[in-house]
Design an enzyme around this catalytic site. Structure first.
Site, PDB file in Angstrom:
ATOM      1  N   ASP A 188       4.906  73.983  67.119  1.00 18.36           N
ATOM      2  CA  ASP A 188       5.210  75.299  67.706  1.00 18.36           C
ATOM      3  C   ASP A 188       4.038  76.253  67.492  1.00 18.36           C
ATOM      4  O   ASP A 188       3.678  77.034  68.379  1.00 18.36           O
ATOM      5  CB  ASP A 188       6.467  75.915  67.063  1.00 18.36           C
ATOM      6  CG  ASP A 188       7.709  75.756  67.938  1.00 18.36           C
ATOM      7  OD1 ASP A 188       7.874  74.669  68.529  1.00 18.36           O
ATOM      8  OD2 ASP A 188       8.504  76.712  68.033  1.00 18.36           O
ATOM      9  N   ASP A 243       7.366  69.596  63.271  1.00 15.97           N
ATOM     10  CA  ASP A 243       8.145  70.552  64.061  1.00 15.97           C
ATOM     11  C   ASP A 243       7.478  71.926  63.999  1.00 15.97           C
ATOM     12  O   ASP A 243       7.273  72.590  65.013  1.00 15.97           O
ATOM     13  CB  ASP A 243       9.581  70.626  63.532  1.00 15.97           C
ATOM     14  CG  ASP A 243      10.428  71.602  64.333  1.00 15.97           C
ATOM     15  OD1 ASP A 243      10.304  71.604  65.568  1.00 15.97           O
ATOM     16  OD2 ASP A 243      11.195  72.366  63.727  1.00 15.97           O
ATOM     17  N   ASP A 264      -0.255  73.473  54.581  1.00 20.21           N
ATOM     18  CA  ASP A 264      -0.475  74.930  54.597  1.00 20.21           C
ATOM     19  C   ASP A 264      -1.910  75.239  55.029  1.00 20.21           C
ATOM     20  O   ASP A 264      -2.160  76.165  55.801  1.00 20.21           O
ATOM     21  CB  ASP A 264      -0.115  75.585  53.247  1.00 20.21           C
ATOM     22  CG  ASP A 264      -0.648  74.838  52.039  1.00 20.21           C
ATOM     23  OD1 ASP A 264      -1.151  73.703  52.191  1.00 20.21           O
ATOM     24  OD2 ASP A 264      -0.581  75.394  50.920  1.00 20.21           O
TER      25      ASP A 264
HETATM   26  C1  IPM Z   1      11.767  70.192  68.748  1.00 21.04           C
HETATM   27  C2  IPM Z   1      12.979  71.048  68.536  1.00 21.04           C
HETATM   28  C3  IPM Z   1      14.048  70.220  67.844  1.00 21.04           C
HETATM   29  C4  IPM Z   1      13.485  69.774  66.505  1.00 21.04           C
HETATM   30  C5  IPM Z   1      15.397  70.919  67.650  1.00 21.04           C
HETATM   31  C6  IPM Z   1      15.924  71.499  68.928  1.00 21.04           C
HETATM   32  C7  IPM Z   1      16.411  69.975  67.021  1.00 21.04           C
HETATM   33  O1  IPM Z   1      12.667  72.202  67.818  1.00 21.04           O
HETATM   34  O2  IPM Z   1      11.884  69.160  69.451  1.00 21.04           O
HETATM   35  O3  IPM Z   1      10.697  70.520  68.230  1.00 21.04           O
HETATM   36  O4  IPM Z   1      13.568  70.527  65.519  1.00 21.04           O
HETATM   37  O5  IPM Z   1      12.973  68.657  66.450  1.00 21.04           O
HETATM   38 MN    MN Z   2      10.560  72.411  67.403  1.00 16.46          MN
END
Ligand code: IPM
Ligand code: MN
Length: 366
Positions: free
Chosen positions: A255, A251, A226
């Site tokens: 992002d 993950d 966090d």
């Molecule tokens: C990523 C994607 C995948 C994940 C999904 C599409 C399964 O978000 O490669 O980051 O969660 O790993």
């Molecule tokens: Mn992802």
């Protein structure tokens, strides 16, 4: 050298960004005398509708027979995805089985924004400072993604469970990859966890810290996940180095990192296994802009650079691609996703024009 590559174009913007990446691959091959045999195979939602499986048997065979796999993003618009039974959707039916099949446990996701491209970021230039250069290494085949999924109503109340398990071996092998990388780059290793709450995270931290003792020359820090999310937007330079993350936390933060540098279109990745590896952009298939020739091919082209570096050990070829990508940006050319701050020196170009400029730069430079 000669290599056989499986090419899975995927869905949405997949085919158009893979096309540009293949152009770049061929240009580097031409310049350095490498030959690549490309075997295309269907994968993803399109493969499900055409052949009844998102990861058809024939595609498996083509992947098995290849040295490396190049994979585009997969998935279609919600209405179409809803027509696919959950276990056949591309995430559960194709991506996770691909990762498991080749045991691609170490996922390299570089987050790079040089100071002179700070205007790509939604953050202020002074927050970007001297630039962002983080390599996120995400564990990719363990943890909650692959734990047992249980649903029931035993007590009369419906419930659902996702189990999260990490074995010492699973943690050790990805930690070793991350420490080796930090040593190679002479940078710190920052271990991300949630050890104040989760048992798997306490164990993760303990095992990583055992490995840290064998790397006395690599500066080691640990950070709660966090707090890492907070520092990424507040003071990203604090995280310059190699960040080691478990699957789910990786993950989410990768992002977020894409958002900080201005676009998920700037997030390439390589998924490294003990014998076989594959490369893919870290983002989805953007069905809303598919086929319009406006998607950003950087993530797919950068994935080819990672392939040269991580899968083939060819660092000159990889550097050539990185230099070309940044040279195009420095000349003011961007795809539409990066154009929120258009000034006189910026020109919006198509997916195809971007790929062509990268190729020209590679073929011209000595
Ligand atoms: C990523 C994607 C995948 C994940 C999904 C599409 C399964 O978000 O490669 O980051 O969660 O790993
Ligand atoms: Mn992802």
């Amino acid at each position: 050298m000669e290599k056989t590559l499986a090419v899975l174009e995927g869905d949405g913007i997949g085919p158009e960004i893979v096309r540009e990446a293949v152009k770049v691959l061929k240009a580097v091959g031409h310049k350095y005398g490498h030959r690549f045999v490309l075997n295309y195979a269907p994968f993803g939602a399109g493969a499900y509708f055409a052949q009844g499986s998102p990861f058809p048997e024939k595609t498996r065979e083509i992947c098995d027979a290849s040295d490396i796999i190049i994979k585009g993003p997969v998935g279609l618009a919600v209405e179409q995805m809803n027509l696919i039974p959950p276990e056949q959707r591309p995430e559960i039916g194709a991506i996770l089985p691909l990762r498991k099949r080749y045991d691609t446990f170490a996922n390299f996701r570089p987050v790079r924004l040089p100071r002179n491209l700070a205007h790509f970021s939604p953050l202020k230039a002074q927050v970007i400072g001297d630039g962002i250069d983080i390599l996120m290494i995400r564990e990719l085949v363990g943890g909650i993604y692959f734990g047992a999924k249980i649903e029931g109503s035993a007590t009369g109340m419906r419930y659902s469970t996702d189990e999260c398990t990490y074995t010492a071996d699973e943690i050790q092998r990805v930690a070793e990859v991350a420490f080796e990388e930090a040593k190679r780059r002479s940078c710190p290793l920052i271990n991300i966890h949630k050890a104040n709450v989760l048992a798997t995270s306490r164990f993760w931290k303990e095992v990583v810290e055992d490995i840290a003792r064998s790397y006395p020359d690599v500066p080691y820090r640990s950070l709660l996940v966090d707090n890492a999310a907070y520092q990424l937007v507040k003071n990203p330079a604090l995280l310059n180095g190699v960040m080691l993350l478990e699957n789910m936390q990786g993950d989410i933060l990768t992002d977020q990192a894409g958002g900080i540098i201005g676009s998920l279109g700037l997030m390439p990745s390589a998924c490294i296994g003990p014998e076989k590896s594959y490369v893919e952009p870290a983002h989805g298939s953007a069905p809303d802009i598919a086929g319009k020739n406006i998607a950003n091919p950087y993530s797919m082209i950068g994935s080819i650079a990672l392939m040269f570096d991580r899968c083939l050990g060819l660092t000159d070829e990889a550097d050539e691609i990185w230099n070309a990508l940044f040279a195009v940006f420095e000349r003011g050319y961007v795809t539409a996703d990066l154009a929120q701050d258009v000034h006189e020196r910026t020109e919006i170009i198509t997916t195809e024009a971007f790929g062509d400029m990268v190729v020209q730069h590679i073929l011209k430079s000595s």
